[in-house]
Structure formats: structure tokens, C-alpha cells
Design a protein around this motif. Structure first.
Motif, PDB file in Angstrom:
ATOM      1  N   ARG A  64       0.834  -1.206   0.000  1.00 56.37           N
ATOM      2  CA  ARG A  64       0.000   0.000   0.000  1.00 56.37           C
ATOM      3  C   ARG A  64       0.869   1.257   0.000  1.00 56.37           C
ATOM      4  N   LEU A  65       1.966   1.216   0.741  1.00 53.88           N
ATOM      5  CA  LEU A  65       2.874   2.360   0.753  1.00 53.88           C
ATOM      6  C   LEU A  65       3.510   2.554  -0.620  1.00 53.88           C
ATOM      7  N   ALA A  66       3.934   1.451  -1.247  1.00 58.51           N
ATOM      8  CA  ALA A  66       4.556   1.537  -2.571  1.00 58.51           C
ATOM      9  C   ALA A  66       3.585   2.111  -3.599  1.00 58.51           C
ATOM     10  N   ALA A  67       2.304   1.783  -3.465  1.00 60.31           N
ATOM     11  CA  ALA A  67       1.307   2.301  -4.404  1.00 60.31           C
ATOM     12  C   ALA A  67       1.117   3.800  -4.252  1.00 60.31           C
ATOM     13  N   ALA A  68       1.357   4.333  -3.043  1.00 68.36           N
ATOM     14  CA  ALA A  68       1.174   5.767  -2.801  1.00 68.36           C
ATOM     15  C   ALA A  68       2.393   6.585  -3.192  1.00 68.36           C
ATOM     16  N   LEU A  69       3.559   5.964  -3.274  1.00 65.69           N
ATOM     17  CA  LEU A  69       4.790   6.722  -3.491  1.00 65.69           C
ATOM     18  C   LEU A  69       4.819   7.489  -4.814  1.00 65.69           C
ATOM     19  N   PRO A  70       4.260   6.967  -5.923  1.00 65.59           N
ATOM     20  CA  PRO A  70       4.258   7.780  -7.146  1.00 65.59           C
ATOM     21  C   PRO A  70       3.510   9.106  -6.995  1.00 65.59           C
ATOM     22  N   VAL A  71       2.446   9.117  -6.207  1.00 64.61           N
ATOM     23  CA  VAL A  71       1.715  10.368  -5.976  1.00 64.61           C
ATOM     24  C   VAL A  71       2.570  11.321  -5.142  1.00 64.61           C
ATOM     25  N   LEU A  72       3.275  10.776  -4.168  1.00 64.14           N
ATOM     26  CA  LEU A  72       4.180  11.593  -3.361  1.00 64.14           C
ATOM     27  C   LEU A  72       5.294  12.168  -4.227  1.00 64.14           C
ATOM     28  N   ARG A  73       5.848  11.359  -5.116  1.00 59.08           N
ATOM     29  CA  ARG A  73       6.891  11.858  -6.019  1.00 59.08           C
ATOM     30  C   ARG A  73       6.340  12.966  -6.911  1.00 59.08           C
ATOM     31  N   ALA A  74       5.115  12.796  -7.384  1.00 54.80           N
ATOM     32  CA  ALA A  74       4.503  13.812  -8.249  1.00 54.80           C
ATOM     33  C   ALA A  74       4.266  15.117  -7.498  1.00 54.80           C
ATOM     34  N   ALA A  75       4.166  15.034  -6.164  1.00 50.89           N
ATOM     35  CA  ALA A  75       3.963  16.243  -5.358  1.00 50.89           C
ATOM     36  C   ALA A  75       5.263  16.993  -5.099  1.00 50.89           C
ATOM     37  N   ALA A  76       6.412  16.453  -5.522  1.00 53.38           N
ATOM     38  CA  ALA A  76       7.701  17.083  -5.233  1.00 53.38           C
ATOM     39  C   ALA A  76       7.788  18.526  -5.733  1.00 53.38           C
ATOM     40  N   PRO A  77       7.351  18.853  -6.957  1.00 48.24           N
ATOM     41  CA  PRO A  77       7.416  20.262  -7.386  1.00 48.24           C
ATOM     42  C   PRO A  77       6.588  21.191  -6.496  1.00 48.24           C
ATOM     43  N   THR A  78       5.421  20.714  -6.058  1.00 46.63           N
ATOM     44  CA  THR A  78       4.588  21.527  -5.170  1.00 46.63           C
ATOM     45  C   THR A  78       5.271  21.745  -3.830  1.00 46.63           C
ATOM     46  N   LEU A  79       5.777  20.675  -3.232  1.00 48.43           N
ATOM     47  CA  LEU A  79       6.459  20.797  -1.949  1.00 48.43           C
ATOM     48  C   LEU A  79       7.726  21.632  -2.083  1.00 48.43           C
ATOM     49  N   GLY A  80       8.388  21.542  -3.230  1.00 45.35           N
ATOM     50  CA  GLY A  80       9.564  22.375  -3.468  1.00 45.35           C
ATOM     51  C   GLY A  80       9.217  23.851  -3.507  1.00 45.35           C
ATOM     52  N   SER A  81       8.116  24.183  -4.162  1.00 47.44           N
ATOM     53  CA  SER A  81       7.701  25.596  -4.221  1.00 47.44           C
ATOM     54  C   SER A  81       7.245  26.079  -2.853  1.00 47.44           C
ATOM     55  N   TRP A  82       6.600  25.200  -2.086  1.00 47.82           N
ATOM     56  CA  TRP A  82       6.229  25.556  -0.723  1.00 47.82           C
ATOM     57  C   TRP A  82       7.474  25.881   0.101  1.00 47.82           C
ATOM     58  N   GLY A  83       8.491  25.040  -0.054  1.00 49.99           N
ATOM     59  CA  GLY A  83       9.716  25.249   0.714  1.00 49.99           C
ATOM     60  C   GLY A  83      10.374  26.581   0.396  1.00 49.99           C
ATOM     61  N   THR A  84      10.421  26.931  -0.885  1.00 52.09           N
ATOM     62  CA  THR A  84      11.008  28.206  -1.289  1.00 52.09           C
ATOM     63  C   THR A  84      10.218  29.371  -0.723  1.00 52.09           C
ATOM     64  N   ASP A  85       8.897  29.290  -0.832  1.00 48.62           N
ATOM     65  CA  ASP A  85       8.020  30.338  -0.315  1.00 48.62           C
ATOM     66  C   ASP A  85       8.144  30.441   1.205  1.00 48.62           C
ATOM     67  N   LEU A  86       8.094  29.280   1.878  1.00 51.35           N
ATOM     68  CA  LEU A  86       8.147  29.288   3.340  1.00 51.35           C
ATOM     69  C   LEU A  86       9.472  29.831   3.842  1.00 51.35           C
ATOM     70  N   ALA A  87      10.569  29.451   3.213  1.00 51.28           N
ATOM     71  CA  ALA A  87      11.880  29.956   3.634  1.00 51.28           C
ATOM     72  C   ALA A  87      11.927  31.475   3.534  1.00 51.28           C
ATOM     73  N   ALA A  88      11.438  32.018   2.438  1.00 48.61           N
ATOM     74  CA  ALA A  88      11.452  33.474   2.264  1.00 48.61           C
ATOM     75  C   ALA A  88      10.625  34.159   3.343  1.00 48.61           C
ATOM     76  N   ARG A  89       9.476  33.601   3.651  1.00 47.19           N
ATOM     77  CA  ARG A  89       8.621  34.201   4.672  1.00 47.19           C
ATOM     78  C   ARG A  89       9.276  34.149   6.051  1.00 47.19           C
ATOM     79  N   LEU A  90       9.816  32.979   6.405  1.00 51.13           N
ATOM     80  CA  LEU A  90      10.407  32.825   7.737  1.00 51.13           C
ATOM     81  C   LEU A  90      11.649  33.687   7.892  1.00 51.13           C
ATOM     82  N   LEU A  91      12.446  33.792   6.853  1.00 44.93           N
ATOM     83  CA  LEU A  91      13.631  34.653   6.928  1.00 44.93           C
ATOM     84  C   LEU A  91      13.248  36.126   7.033  1.00 44.93           C
ATOM     85  N   ALA A  92      12.064  36.471   6.541  1.00 49.66           N
ATOM     86  CA  ALA A  92      11.597  37.856   6.609  1.00 49.66           C
ATOM     87  C   ALA A  92      10.871  38.173   7.913  1.00 49.66           C
ATOM     88  N   GLY A  93      10.727  37.179   8.795  1.00 55.57           N
ATOM     89  CA  GLY A  93      10.124  37.431  10.089  1.00 55.57           C
ATOM     90  C   GLY A  93       8.732  36.873  10.303  1.00 55.57           C
TER      91      GLY A  93
END
Length: 206
Positions: A24-53
Motif C-alpha cells: 500500500r505504501l509503494a502504491a502511494a509513493l508515485p503520488v508523493l513523487r509527483a507532489a515534489a514540485p509543489t512541496l519544493g515551491s512551498w519550501g522556497t516560499d516558506l523559507a522566504a517568509r520565515l527569513l523575513a520574520g
């Protein structure tokens, strides 16, 4: 009365059940991999916000509360390497506030009232839920909107009400255990993206 789970006594039966868990975990991993660009953009956005206070406020129930606190610990402490501490608060961890609010206003308000107290424009309220239907998280999303904070969600299968109530959402498939395991991976992916963005900002400033 609920039906009891069958008693597994033979090693092959146990191995089969555990193997199905991994399947069941293996079946979900492709969806998690497909979410990588979204999580990457979240990380960039979140870092900028947190560094700005700005700050991250995170919440969930049960296992999702544990993942919320895992995320905030990685940000305030560190994930992979040394960097500045980043402002992140797990709302369930203030047990006096949670129990007082729950006692006085009801369980549905335990996060919403804290969001109204703490969230400011520019902050991110990140809500984790396997079902995407928890009333206290939906109330927190509404409170975040009223405070001018961004609303992000990591949930189980979509569509679901919490994903619909948030500005951005990552919805992951599977049963409760599979979703929670994928949430841990998603939290680590988000942390890795934040660290990369913080490092890039420091390099650019230097």
C-alpha cells in the motif's frame, strides 16, 4: 458490535499482512513523487517568509499532531545542516491553552482560537489531516483566512473539505497508516526544500 480482527498465528499470515502494508505504501509513493514540485515551491516560499520574520503555525490531530510537531522541531532546530532557527509553532503542544480552550469553548475551537491570537498576514498556517474532515482544522483554516495568513494543507485522499478550504493542498492516497507514513515523507521533503532555499539565500547575500 464491531467485528474483531482475525488472530494471526502463522508466520506466513503475519508476513502477508505486513507485505500488504508495504504494498500500500509503494502504491502511494508515485503520488508523493509527483507532489515534489509543489512541496519544493512551498519550501522556497516558506523559507522566504520565515527569513523575513513571518511564522509557521502547524496543527493536526493524533498522528497528524505528531507530524506537525515533527515539522516545527525540524525548523526551529535543524534538519540536515546548520542554519539559523526558523519560527515555527505546533499549536497542540501548548497543552494549557488546548485544554483551557477545549474546556471553555469546545474541541472545535482549540486551534482556531490560537490562530486568531497568533496569526498575522504573511504567516502560514499548515494543517495536517488524514481525513481532511476534522472540524477543528476546518475552523482553524477559517480563522487563518480571517487573520490574513496563508492556509496550506497536507491531507489524505482528495478532494476533501480541508483541501478545499485552503489556498494550497497536497492530497495523498491510501488508508490512514499509509497516509501518515507519506505525511512524514512530505514533511521531510518540505524541510529539505526549506533548507535548500535558506542556503541559497545565504549564499546570494554573501
Amino acid at each position: 458490535m464491531p467485528t474483531a480482527s482475525p488472530l494471526l498465528t502463522h508466520p506466513d499470515e503475519v508476513s502477508g499482512v505486513l507485505g500488504a502494508h508495504v504494498d500500500r505504501l509503494a502504491a502511494a509513493l508515485p503520488v508523493l513523487r509527483a507532489a515534489a514540485p509543489t512541496l519544493g515551491s512551498w519550501g522556497t516560499d516558506l523559507a522566504a517568509r520565515l527569513l523575513a520574520g513571518s511564522r509557521l503555525l502547524a496543527a493536526g490531530n493524533g498522528g497528524s499532531a505528531a507530524e506537525a510537531q515533527h515539522l516545527t522541531a525540524e525548523l526551529v532546530g535543524r534538519f540536515d545542516g546548520e542554519r539559523c532557527p526558523l519560527a515555527a509553532i505546533a499549536l497542540h503542544a501548548d497543552t494549557s491553552s488546548v485544554t483551557a480552550i477545549g474546556n471553555d469553548y469546545g474541541f472545535e475551537e482549540i486551534y482556531a482560537r490560537q490562530v486568531r491570537a497568533h496569526a498575522r498576514p504573511g504567516d502560514v498556517v499548515l494543517l495536517l489531516s488524514t481525513s481532511g474532515r476534522s472540524s477543528n482544522l476546518l475552523a482553524a483554516a477559517e480563522a487563518a483566512a480571517g487573520a490574513g495568513a496563508s492556509r496550506w494543507a497536507i491531507t489524505g485522499p482528495g478532494p476533501n473539505p480541508l483541501a478545499d478550504a485552503c489556498d494550497r493542498a497536497v492530497c495523498l492516497p491510501g488508508d490512514t497508516a499509509t497516509v501518515q507514513e507519506c505525511h512524514l515523507a512530505a514533511v521531510h521533503m518540505l524541510c529539505r526544500a526549506v533548507d535548500a532555499a535558506v542556503a541559497a539565500t545565504v549564499d546570494t547575500a554573501a
